[in-house]
Design a protein around this motif. Structure first.
Motif, mmCIF file in Angstrom:
data_model
loop_
_atom_site.group_PDB
_atom_site.id
_atom_site.type_symbol
_atom_site.label_atom_id
_atom_site.label_comp_id
_atom_site.label_asym_id
_atom_site.label_seq_id
_atom_site.Cartn_x
_atom_site.Cartn_y
_atom_site.Cartn_z
ATOM 1 N N TYR A 1 -60.896 -88.737 -46.345
ATOM 2 C CA TYR A 1 -61.983 -89.223 -47.197
ATOM 3 C C TYR A 1 -62.925 -90.137 -46.402
ATOM 4 C CZ TYR A 1 -64.439 -91.556 -51.010
ATOM 5 O OH TYR A 1 -65.423 -92.058 -51.828
ATOM 6 N N LEU A 2 -62.353 -91.024 -45.593
ATOM 7 C CA LEU A 2 -63.179 -91.932 -44.799
ATOM 8 C C LEU A 2 -64.005 -91.185 -43.759
ATOM 9 C CD1 LEU A 2 -60.683 -94.892 -44.288
ATOM 10 C CD2 LEU A 2 -62.656 -94.818 -45.821
ATOM 11 N N TYR A 3 -63.415 -90.163 -43.160
ATOM 12 C CA TYR A 3 -64.157 -89.330 -42.214
ATOM 13 C C TYR A 3 -65.329 -88.659 -42.911
ATOM 14 C CZ TYR A 3 -65.081 -85.316 -39.118
ATOM 15 O OH TYR A 3 -65.680 -84.360 -38.331
ATOM 16 N N TRP A 4 -65.098 -88.150 -44.088
ATOM 17 C CA TRP A 4 -66.126 -87.471 -44.871
ATOM 18 C C TRP A 4 -67.262 -88.419 -45.244
ATOM 19 C CZ3 TRP A 4 -65.032 -85.996 -50.664
ATOM 20 C CH2 TRP A 4 -66.179 -85.418 -51.230
ATOM 21 N N CYS B 1 -64.365 -94.516 -38.679
ATOM 22 C CA CYS B 1 -63.771 -95.193 -39.835
ATOM 23 C C CYS B 1 -62.344 -94.693 -40.055
ATOM 24 C CB CYS B 1 -64.620 -94.938 -41.072
ATOM 25 S SG CYS B 1 -64.215 -96.010 -42.471
ATOM 26 N N ALA B 2 -62.143 -93.383 -39.903
ATOM 27 C CA ALA B 2 -60.793 -92.817 -40.026
ATOM 28 C C ALA B 2 -59.890 -93.329 -38.909
ATOM 29 C CB ALA B 2 -60.860 -91.297 -40.006
ATOM 30 N N LEU C 1 -73.480 -100.605 -32.522
ATOM 31 C CA LEU C 1 -73.008 -101.646 -33.437
ATOM 32 C C LEU C 1 -73.568 -101.436 -34.843
ATOM 33 C CD1 LEU C 1 -71.342 -104.213 -33.752
ATOM 34 C CD2 LEU C 1 -73.387 -105.526 -33.105
ATOM 35 N N LYS C 2 -74.787 -100.994 -34.908
ATOM 36 C CA LYS C 2 -75.414 -100.707 -36.205
ATOM 37 C C LYS C 2 -74.657 -99.619 -36.949
ATOM 38 C CE LYS C 2 -79.729 -98.971 -38.207
ATOM 39 N NZ LYS C 2 -81.103 -98.447 -37.904
ATOM 40 N N GLU C 3 -74.157 -98.629 -36.209
ATOM 41 C CA GLU C 3 -73.396 -97.540 -36.816
ATOM 42 C C GLU C 3 -71.971 -97.970 -37.169
ATOM 43 O OE1 GLU C 3 -74.768 -94.827 -37.649
ATOM 44 O OE2 GLU C 3 -76.639 -94.936 -36.529
ATOM 45 N N LEU C 4 -71.453 -98.931 -36.415
ATOM 46 C CA LEU C 4 -70.078 -99.367 -36.619
ATOM 47 C C LEU C 4 -69.927 -100.281 -37.835
ATOM 48 C CD1 LEU C 4 -67.128 -99.517 -35.595
ATOM 49 C CD2 LEU C 4 -67.838 -101.450 -34.164
ATOM 50 N N LYS C 5 -70.886 -101.138 -38.075
ATOM 51 C CA LYS C 5 -70.764 -102.159 -39.124
ATOM 52 C C LYS C 5 -70.389 -101.596 -40.487
ATOM 53 C CE LYS C 5 -73.634 -105.855 -37.181
ATOM 54 N NZ LYS C 5 -74.894 -106.631 -37.333
ATOM 55 N N PRO C 6 -71.029 -100.501 -40.959
ATOM 56 C CA PRO C 6 -70.673 -99.998 -42.296
ATOM 57 C C PRO C 6 -69.265 -99.400 -42.365
ATOM 58 C CG PRO C 6 -72.800 -99.124 -41.552
ATOM 59 C CD PRO C 6 -72.143 -99.749 -40.364
ATOM 60 N N GLN C 7 -68.635 -99.203 -41.211
ATOM 61 C CA GLN C 7 -67.314 -98.581 -41.191
ATOM 62 C C GLN C 7 -66.169 -99.597 -41.186
ATOM 63 O OE1 GLN C 7 -66.773 -95.226 -38.577
ATOM 64 N NE2 GLN C 7 -68.940 -95.155 -38.070
ATOM 65 N N ILE C 8 -66.449 -100.833 -40.837
ATOM 66 C CA ILE C 8 -65.390 -101.811 -40.595
ATOM 67 C C ILE C 8 -64.601 -102.124 -41.861
ATOM 68 C CG2 ILE C 8 -64.897 -104.181 -39.907
ATOM 69 C CD1 ILE C 8 -67.258 -103.984 -37.949
ATOM 70 N N ILE C 9 -65.268 -102.527 -42.924
ATOM 71 C CA ILE C 9 -64.575 -102.918 -44.158
ATOM 72 C C ILE C 9 -63.816 -101.743 -44.773
ATOM 73 C CG2 ILE C 9 -64.825 -103.861 -46.476
ATOM 74 C CD1 ILE C 9 -65.203 -105.868 -44.193
ATOM 75 N N PRO C 10 -64.425 -100.558 -44.913
ATOM 76 C CA PRO C 10 -63.655 -99.414 -45.444
ATOM 77 C C PRO C 10 -62.441 -99.078 -44.592
ATOM 78 C CG PRO C 10 -65.996 -98.931 -45.511
ATOM 79 C CD PRO C 10 -65.850 -100.202 -44.731
ATOM 80 N N ALA C 11 -62.568 -99.217 -43.269
ATOM 81 C CA ALA C 11 -61.434 -98.924 -42.387
ATOM 82 C C ALA C 11 -60.300 -99.916 -42.610
ATOM 83 C CB ALA C 11 -61.885 -98.955 -40.929
ATOM 84 N N ILE C 12 -60.633 -101.193 -42.750
ATOM 85 C CA ILE C 12 -59.608 -102.215 -42.978
ATOM 86 C C ILE C 12 -58.918 -101.989 -44.323
ATOM 87 C CG2 ILE C 12 -59.226 -104.678 -43.376
ATOM 88 C CD1 ILE C 12 -61.464 -105.219 -41.330
ATOM 89 N N ILE C 13 -59.715 -101.766 -45.362
ATOM 90 C CA ILE C 13 -59.139 -101.555 -46.697
ATOM 91 C C ILE C 13 -58.283 -100.296 -46.725
ATOM 92 C CG2 ILE C 13 -59.677 -101.051 -49.112
ATOM 93 C CD1 ILE C 13 -62.198 -102.774 -48.767
ATOM 94 N N ALA D 1 -48.649 -86.778 -44.767
ATOM 95 C CA ALA D 1 -49.821 -86.168 -45.401
ATOM 96 C C ALA D 1 -50.596 -87.179 -46.243
ATOM 97 C CB ALA D 1 -49.396 -84.989 -46.267
ATOM 98 N N SER D 2 -49.880 -88.131 -46.845
ATOM 99 C CA SER D 2 -50.539 -89.058 -47.774
ATOM 100 C C SER D 2 -51.629 -89.870 -47.097
ATOM 101 C CB SER D 2 -49.505 -89.988 -48.415
ATOM 102 O OG SER D 2 -48.815 -90.742 -47.422
ATOM 103 N N PHE D 3 -51.351 -90.361 -45.885
ATOM 104 C CA PHE D 3 -52.408 -91.119 -45.214
ATOM 105 C C PHE D 3 -53.563 -90.212 -44.818
ATOM 106 C CE2 PHE D 3 -54.576 -92.879 -41.522
ATOM 107 C CZ PHE D 3 -54.998 -94.078 -42.060
ATOM 108 N N GLY D 4 -53.268 -88.928 -44.613
ATOM 109 C CA GLY D 4 -54.323 -87.979 -44.285
ATOM 110 C C GLY D 4 -55.390 -87.902 -45.365
ATOM 111 N N PHE D 5 -54.995 -88.133 -46.628
ATOM 112 C CA PHE D 5 -55.977 -88.117 -47.711
ATOM 113 C C PHE D 5 -56.969 -89.266 -47.548
ATOM 114 C CE2 PHE D 5 -52.161 -86.485 -50.370
ATOM 115 C CZ PHE D 5 -52.248 -85.251 -49.751
ATOM 116 N N ILE D 6 -56.429 -90.435 -47.176
ATOM 117 C CA ILE D 6 -57.291 -91.599 -46.973
ATOM 118 C C ILE D 6 -58.197 -91.390 -45.763
ATOM 119 C CG2 ILE D 6 -57.327 -94.068 -46.410
ATOM 120 C CD1 ILE D 6 -54.665 -94.327 -47.916
#
Length: 254
Positions: free
Chosen positions: A226-229, A235-236, A89-101, A218-223
């Motif tokens: 970046y999130l994976y990186w 997050c991706a 859960l500690k690792e997941l929390k920082p990913q939630i908001i960027p994933a939603i946005i 391809a366009s969503f692949g950029f998003i």
């Protein structure tokens, strides 16, 4: 013991991807209905063969990603925490908001792209696309999880390493351009990979159709890349799922 610990995350990732593969099995007869020629095998056998082929590809790319992600500093922090009985859960929390946005932005962009291109696309393609829309759970499980494992975890991780070895001296810090180029290349491959099914849906192959399929996928692949990186694989995956949900909701309103 160390070997078992190192292999557990890969097993978790493969199982998640395999669930996505299984989710597409009920949809295969709909795709086969597109073919006018007699089928070489029964529908059931084609489903089995499809699962086997997809599983082999998944196994290979999960393995590829497990090797090269470590070399280039990419990760799947939630899965690794689960595999090692740590606080996921500690690792997941920082990913939630960027994933939603990221997912909402990506989904809205894809809806806008369809609206822009729709008048230029073959009518048969649009009609077939509506009739052969995969179920929502396949979009979330196969699109959200399996495709991210194949494209981001497998291909992108490998491409980052390959471009690093081509453009930098071994042992030096990996520069941002290697990640950016890998995002672009893996996203382009993802877009090109959708052309065969598009061509099967449309008897007429036009430049706008090709451009829409490649650009749209391809366009969503950029998003996602970046999130994976920056945030991690989960997050991706989350953004991919949210993008599909956004498009489902948007299509219903439309």
């Amino acid at each position: 013991m160390d070997f078992n610990k190192s292999i557990k995350p890969s097993v978790f990732l493969f199982i998640l991807g395999f669930v996505g593969i299984v989710s597409i099995v009920p949809f295969i007869p709909n795709l086969l209905a597109l073919q006018s020629a007699p089928l070489p095998l029964t529908v059931e056998m084609i489903q089995v063969v499809s699962v086997i082929q997809s599983s082999v590809l998944l196994l290979f790319l999960v393995g590829l990603g497990s090797v090269f992600s470590k070399k280039v500093g990419l990760s799947s922090p939630v899965i690794f925490a689960l595999a090692h009985s740590e606080n996921a859960l500690k690792e997941l929390k920082p990913q939630i908001i960027p994933a939603i946005i990221g997912g909402i932005v990506g989904g809205v962009f894809l809806l806008a792209l369809l609206g822009t291109f729709s008048s230029y696309l073959p009518a048969e393609f649009l009609s077939a696309g509506e009739k052969l829309m995969p179920p929502w759970y396949t979009k979330l499980l196969y699109g959200g999880i399996t495709e991210e494992l194949l494209i981001r975890w497998g291909l992108m991780s490998f491409f980052v390493w390959g471009m690093y070895r081509l453009t930098q001296k071994s042992g030096s810090d990996i520069r941002s351009h290697n990640y950016i180029l890998a995002i672009l290349v893996s996203s382009l491959i993802f877009g090109l990979g959708h052309l065969p099914i598009a061509f099967a849906l449309s008897p007429e192959i036009t430049a706008p159709l090709v451009a829409y399929i490649i650009l749209g996928n391809a366009s969503f692949g950029f998003i996602a890349g970046y999130l994976y990186w920056k945030r991690g694989l989960e997050c991706a995956i989350g953004a991919h799922m949210v993008a599909h949900l956004t498009m489902i909701v948007g299509a219903n309103f439309a």
